[in-house]
Write a protein that holds these residues in place. Structure first.
Motif, PDB file in Angstrom:
ATOM      1  N   HIS A 133       0.869  -1.061  -0.112  1.00 17.11           N
ATOM      2  CA  HIS A 133      -0.017  -0.091  -0.069  1.00 17.11           C
ATOM      3  C   HIS A 133       0.847   1.221  -0.181  1.00 17.11           C
ATOM      4  O   HIS A 133       0.584   2.060  -0.764  1.00 17.11           O
ATOM      5  N   LEU A 134       1.994   1.077   0.959  1.00 18.42           N
ATOM      6  CA  LEU A 134       2.730   2.347   0.903  1.00 18.42           C
ATOM      7  C   LEU A 134       3.510   2.532  -0.661  1.00 18.42           C
ATOM      8  O   LEU A 134       3.476   3.734  -1.102  1.00 18.42           O
ATOM      9  N   LEU A 135       3.880   1.518  -1.259  1.00 13.25           N
ATOM     10  CA  LEU A 135       4.531   1.655  -2.381  1.00 13.25           C
ATOM     11  C   LEU A 135       3.747   1.948  -3.572  1.00 13.25           C
ATOM     12  O   LEU A 135       3.806   2.841  -4.385  1.00 13.25           O
ATOM     13  N   PHE A 136       2.300   1.208  -3.466  1.00  6.74           N
ATOM     14  CA  PHE A 136       1.368   1.496  -4.606  1.00  6.74           C
ATOM     15  C   PHE A 136       0.854   3.101  -4.519  1.00  6.74           C
ATOM     16  O   PHE A 136       0.695   3.367  -5.580  1.00  6.74           O
ATOM     17  N   TYR A 192       4.138   5.014  -6.021  1.00  2.00           N
ATOM     18  CA  TYR A 192       4.553   4.687  -7.281  1.00  2.00           C
ATOM     19  C   TYR A 192       3.105   3.985  -8.167  1.00  2.00           C
ATOM     20  O   TYR A 192       3.049   2.673  -7.924  1.00  2.00           O
ATOM     21  N   ALA A 193       2.392   4.779  -8.873  1.00  2.00           N
ATOM     22  CA  ALA A 193       1.189   4.121  -9.570  1.00  2.00           C
ATOM     23  C   ALA A 193       1.685   3.026 -10.588  1.00  2.00           C
ATOM     24  O   ALA A 193       0.862   2.154 -10.714  1.00  2.00           O
ATOM     25  N   ASP A 194       2.879   3.259 -10.995  1.00  2.00           N
ATOM     26  CA  ASP A 194       3.475   2.217 -12.155  1.00  2.00           C
ATOM     27  C   ASP A 194       3.541   0.708 -11.356  1.00  2.00           C
ATOM     28  O   ASP A 194       3.330  -0.103 -12.149  1.00  2.00           O
ATOM     29  N   TYR A 250       1.995  -4.798 -11.282  1.00  3.59           N
ATOM     30  CA  TYR A 250       1.253  -6.027 -10.372  1.00  3.59           C
ATOM     31  C   TYR A 250       0.157  -6.609 -11.449  1.00  3.59           C
ATOM     32  O   TYR A 250      -0.055  -7.689 -11.416  1.00  3.59           O
ATOM     33  N   GLU A 251      -0.732  -5.638 -11.507  1.00  5.83           N
ATOM     34  CA  GLU A 251      -1.896  -6.048 -12.562  1.00  5.83           C
ATOM     35  C   GLU A 251      -1.243  -6.924 -13.703  1.00  5.83           C
ATOM     36  O   GLU A 251      -1.843  -7.986 -14.188  1.00  5.83           O
ATOM     37  N   LEU A 252      -0.454  -6.536 -14.305  1.00  5.02           N
ATOM     38  CA  LEU A 252       0.129  -7.145 -15.686  1.00  5.02           C
ATOM     39  C   LEU A 252       0.714  -8.353 -15.251  1.00  5.02           C
ATOM     40  O   LEU A 252       0.450  -9.340 -16.130  1.00  5.02           O
ATOM     41  N   SER A 253       1.312  -8.497 -14.266  1.00  6.62           N
ATOM     42  CA  SER A 253       2.089  -9.657 -14.126  1.00  6.62           C
ATOM     43  C   SER A 253       1.143 -10.678 -13.482  1.00  6.62           C
ATOM     44  O   SER A 253       1.302 -11.992 -13.797  1.00  6.62           O
TER      45      SER A 253
END
Length: 66
Positions: free
Chosen positions: A18-21, A24-26, A31-34
């Protein structure tokens, strides 16, 4: 962490994500693409996939499937 399902993350992993997301929106998109790629590979029956860099016909950065 990006290869794991969200439901299997520990509390600590969820907090860090949550902190990273948020910052960093990328990473959310990555994550979604993986996860999407994982579903595609499972549906196609491919268990592993690897790539290496190789030179071919003057192209020094061409990616080749191995």
């Amino acid at each position: 962490m990006l290869h794991k399902k969200l439901v299997t993350w520990t509390t600590g992993q969820q907090e860090r994500a949550h902190l990273l997301f948020d910052r960093y929106a990328d990473l959310v998109q990555a994550y979604e693409l993986s996860k999407l790629l994982s579903l595609i590979l499972k549906a196609s029956g491919i268990n592993s996939l690897g790539w290496c860099r190789g030179k071919s016909k003057g192209r020094s950065n061409e990616m080749k499937r191995v």
